[in-house]
Design a protein around this motif. Sequence first.
Motif, mmCIF file in Angstrom:
data_model
loop_
_atom_site.group_PDB
_atom_site.id
_atom_site.type_symbol
_atom_site.label_atom_id
_atom_site.label_comp_id
_atom_site.label_asym_id
_atom_site.label_seq_id
_atom_site.Cartn_x
_atom_site.Cartn_y
_atom_site.Cartn_z
ATOM 1 N N ASP A 28 0.888 -1.105 -0.107
ATOM 2 C CA ASP A 28 -0.054 -0.029 0.101
ATOM 3 C C ASP A 28 0.680 1.479 0.038
ATOM 4 O O ASP A 28 0.050 2.040 0.333
ATOM 5 C CB ASP A 28 -0.714 0.138 1.123
ATOM 6 C CG ASP A 28 -0.115 -0.255 2.349
ATOM 7 O OD1 ASP A 28 0.958 0.096 2.502
ATOM 8 O OD2 ASP A 28 -0.740 0.386 3.701
ATOM 9 N N GLY A 29 2.136 0.517 -0.439
ATOM 10 C CA GLY A 29 3.146 2.489 -0.499
ATOM 11 C C GLY A 29 3.766 2.750 1.505
ATOM 12 O O GLY A 29 4.549 3.774 0.932
ATOM 13 N N THR A 30 3.335 1.377 1.626
ATOM 14 C CA THR A 30 3.426 2.413 3.298
ATOM 15 C C THR A 30 5.329 1.921 4.113
ATOM 16 O O THR A 30 5.528 0.852 3.115
ATOM 17 C CB THR A 30 3.314 1.279 4.990
ATOM 18 O OG1 THR A 30 1.357 2.003 4.655
ATOM 19 C CG2 THR A 30 3.199 1.887 5.631
ATOM 20 N N VAL A 31 5.938 2.805 4.088
ATOM 21 C CA VAL A 31 7.574 2.377 4.563
ATOM 22 C C VAL A 31 7.648 1.792 5.769
ATOM 23 O O VAL A 31 6.784 1.706 6.847
ATOM 24 C CB VAL A 31 8.367 3.215 4.808
ATOM 25 C CG1 VAL A 31 9.904 3.199 4.945
ATOM 26 C CG2 VAL A 31 8.392 4.220 3.066
ATOM 27 N N ARG A 32 8.330 0.405 5.985
ATOM 28 C CA ARG A 32 8.141 -0.003 7.000
ATOM 29 C C ARG A 32 9.866 -0.311 7.090
ATOM 30 O O ARG A 32 10.327 -1.276 6.104
ATOM 31 C CB ARG A 32 7.416 -1.304 7.415
ATOM 32 C CG ARG A 32 7.646 -2.628 8.235
ATOM 33 C CD ARG A 32 6.406 -1.918 9.521
ATOM 34 N NE ARG A 32 5.935 -2.272 11.010
ATOM 35 C CZ ARG A 32 5.933 -3.228 10.960
ATOM 36 N NH1 ARG A 32 5.317 -4.081 10.495
ATOM 37 N NH2 ARG A 32 5.915 -3.829 12.486
ATOM 38 N N VAL A 33 10.202 -0.267 8.360
ATOM 39 C CA VAL A 33 11.311 -1.343 8.851
ATOM 40 C C VAL A 33 11.480 -2.379 9.855
ATOM 41 O O VAL A 33 11.099 -2.263 11.020
ATOM 42 C CB VAL A 33 12.198 0.597 9.664
ATOM 43 C CG1 VAL A 33 13.432 -0.188 9.783
ATOM 44 C CG2 VAL A 33 12.610 1.654 8.173
ATOM 45 N N VAL A 34 12.847 -2.808 9.735
ATOM 46 C CA VAL A 34 13.120 -4.122 10.300
ATOM 47 C C VAL A 34 14.321 -4.381 10.328
ATOM 48 O O VAL A 34 15.392 -3.863 10.122
ATOM 49 C CB VAL A 34 13.138 -5.201 8.825
ATOM 50 C CG1 VAL A 34 13.250 -6.944 9.849
ATOM 51 C CG2 VAL A 34 11.432 -5.230 8.377
ATOM 52 N N GLU A 35 14.484 -4.290 12.204
ATOM 53 C CA GLU A 35 15.778 -4.234 12.825
ATOM 54 C C GLU A 35 16.784 -5.293 13.287
ATOM 55 O O GLU A 35 15.652 -6.186 14.303
ATOM 56 C CB GLU A 35 15.780 -3.129 13.630
ATOM 57 C CG GLU A 35 15.862 -1.871 13.333
ATOM 58 C CD GLU A 35 15.452 -1.022 14.321
ATOM 59 O OE1 GLU A 35 15.898 -1.362 15.336
ATOM 60 O OE2 GLU A 35 16.176 1.146 14.180
ATOM 61 N N ALA A 36 17.186 -6.816 12.697
ATOM 62 C CA ALA A 36 17.396 -7.713 12.646
ATOM 63 C C ALA A 36 19.037 -7.505 12.913
ATOM 64 O O ALA A 36 19.762 -7.314 12.373
ATOM 65 C CB ALA A 36 17.188 -8.405 11.111
ATOM 66 N N LYS A 37 19.483 -8.420 14.200
ATOM 67 C CA LYS A 37 20.573 -8.994 14.241
ATOM 68 C C LYS A 37 21.715 -9.783 13.139
ATOM 69 O O LYS A 37 22.077 -9.107 13.152
ATOM 70 C CB LYS A 37 20.473 -10.264 15.621
ATOM 71 C CG LYS A 37 20.028 -9.204 16.772
ATOM 72 C CD LYS A 37 21.627 -8.083 17.482
ATOM 73 C CE LYS A 37 20.525 -7.905 19.001
ATOM 74 N NZ LYS A 37 21.405 -7.008 19.187
ATOM 75 N N LEU A 38 20.589 -10.436 12.704
ATOM 76 C CA LEU A 38 20.687 -11.145 11.453
ATOM 77 C C LEU A 38 20.162 -10.884 10.255
ATOM 78 O O LEU A 38 18.966 -11.192 10.589
ATOM 79 C CB LEU A 38 21.628 -12.411 12.124
ATOM 80 C CG LEU A 38 21.675 -13.284 9.939
ATOM 81 C CD1 LEU A 38 22.856 -12.800 9.680
ATOM 82 C CD2 LEU A 38 21.270 -15.418 10.754
ATOM 83 N N ALA A 39 20.970 -10.957 9.014
ATOM 84 C CA ALA A 39 20.070 -10.424 8.176
ATOM 85 C C ALA A 39 20.372 -11.437 6.936
ATOM 86 O O ALA A 39 21.423 -12.278 6.928
ATOM 87 C CB ALA A 39 19.650 -9.369 7.030
ATOM 88 N N VAL A 40 19.439 -12.356 6.068
ATOM 89 C CA VAL A 40 19.487 -13.339 5.395
ATOM 90 C C VAL A 40 18.601 -12.566 4.275
ATOM 91 O O VAL A 40 17.673 -12.690 3.858
ATOM 92 C CB VAL A 40 19.061 -14.693 6.100
ATOM 93 C CG1 VAL A 40 19.299 -16.331 4.812
ATOM 94 C CG2 VAL A 40 19.783 -15.164 7.493
ATOM 95 N N ALA A 41 19.818 -13.106 3.127
ATOM 96 C CA ALA A 41 19.878 -12.914 1.515
ATOM 97 C C ALA A 41 19.462 -14.047 0.241
ATOM 98 O O ALA A 41 19.988 -15.508 0.629
ATOM 99 C CB ALA A 41 20.725 -12.233 0.867
ATOM 100 N N ALA A 42 17.909 -14.484 0.757
ATOM 101 C CA ALA A 42 16.935 -15.827 0.043
ATOM 102 C C ALA A 42 16.792 -14.731 -1.007
ATOM 103 O O ALA A 42 15.349 -15.111 -1.695
ATOM 104 C CB ALA A 42 16.254 -16.585 0.908
ATOM 105 N N ASP A 43 16.421 -14.208 -1.537
ATOM 106 C CA ASP A 43 16.276 -12.923 -2.859
ATOM 107 C C ASP A 43 16.198 -12.961 -3.871
ATOM 108 O O ASP A 43 16.612 -12.295 -5.148
ATOM 109 C CB ASP A 43 15.604 -11.469 -2.296
ATOM 110 C CG ASP A 43 17.143 -11.027 -2.156
ATOM 111 O OD1 ASP A 43 18.526 -11.365 -1.733
ATOM 112 O OD2 ASP A 43 17.641 -9.993 -1.445
#
Length: 426
Positions: free
Chosen positions: A165-180
């Motif tokens: 819907d155009g909303t910006v959401r921020v995620v703060e993570a100890k670990l990020a995983v690239a599975a994209d």
Amino acid sequence: MSDASPTAAGPTSEPLIVDVAVAGGGLVGASLALALAQLQLRIALIEAAPFGAADQPSFDDRSTALSNGSRRIFEALGVWSLIEREATAIRRIHVSDQGRFGFTRIHAKEQGLGALGHVVVNRVMGAALWRRLSSEPNITVLAPAKVQSMQLQQHQQRIECVLGDGTVRVVEAKLAVAADGARSTLRQSAGIGASTWDYEQVALVSNVLSQHFHDHVAYERFTPAGPLALLPLTEGRLGLIWTFRPDTAREMTGLSDGQFLERLQSAFGFRLGRFTRIGSRQLYPLSLTRSDEYVAERLAIVGNAAQTLHPIAGQGFNLGLRDAVSLAEVLADGRAVGATEFDAGDGVWLQRYREWRAADRSNIVRFTDGLVRVFSQPFGPIKLLRDAGMLAFDLMPSAKDALSQLSLGAAGRVPRLARGAPLLPP
């Protein structure tokens, strides 16, 4: 699970704080999220397609050959029971070279196995994974949500997403995983490049029906146009993967169904009688892509973001799934140490993951790439050598035993889940 849609997530200025954020909700990313949920970690799964959507790129009508190790992983994740009825066992594998004398046969019984693997349509696996995700309270799914950027901060990765819907959401993570995927946004945000080798080949994918039942045999036939695989499916269907040069592939899609089946019949022969029906035909360009690194500070790279393979050996998804559960096992072992504040992004765990995956990843990539190159050679002496090699392989039980071990991994330590053991250490 919460935040399964933009409506559920809602506009918010408060960041979503998690232990692990997985970018990419395809087959590998969703499996990783389910494995990590067993560790009672807070997980965010960020996926560009709407939750449960059939148009998620990984969840199309292509067929995947699951190794026995992958089947055990799905059993442990509670997924196998949801797809078992739609899975078709591979009892035998028959490999041949069109117009030449070379062939190889592998029988499950000779290897002491009930099956050499199972074939499942990707959309069936995708639906089962989404169903399981919806029952996990520790997993927050943001979908549709497109990752815009990732920024390393002192003790976390800050991932900015735009919801549907155009909303910006921020995620703060100890670990990020690239599975994209092969063009991973997370990998690029971390400044990690990738090398790509264009095979100048295109995979034509479809389903076909034949006069005779496939009898649970998977066929791989090397034709002058390119490798041709027929995988056994439910209801007597066969999953077709036929590799061509791009110009030939476009020509093949332009043929009528009858004309295409004639070409297929000529290339494959009459082991299954006549081919009677062909489904829609889709094209997928083929290349070998390898990430320059597989970890960075507070980042792990898995699946197609780490490597994309030619489908000639059917190892791409199985390798990516082992990436996922190996990372989960490293974190499970770390969690079991008993630290009061477990940090999933600690460099110790990332280095262990990197070292563990190196041999399996390297061996499978070399094996797959080597097959492509050997069976793409038009020269007579090389054809004779490969045919002689196939016949010798057919007579050598030890070689077949070694090949069957690809169902668990190509080298070294096998993940606990792939062996049928619990993820959490005893």
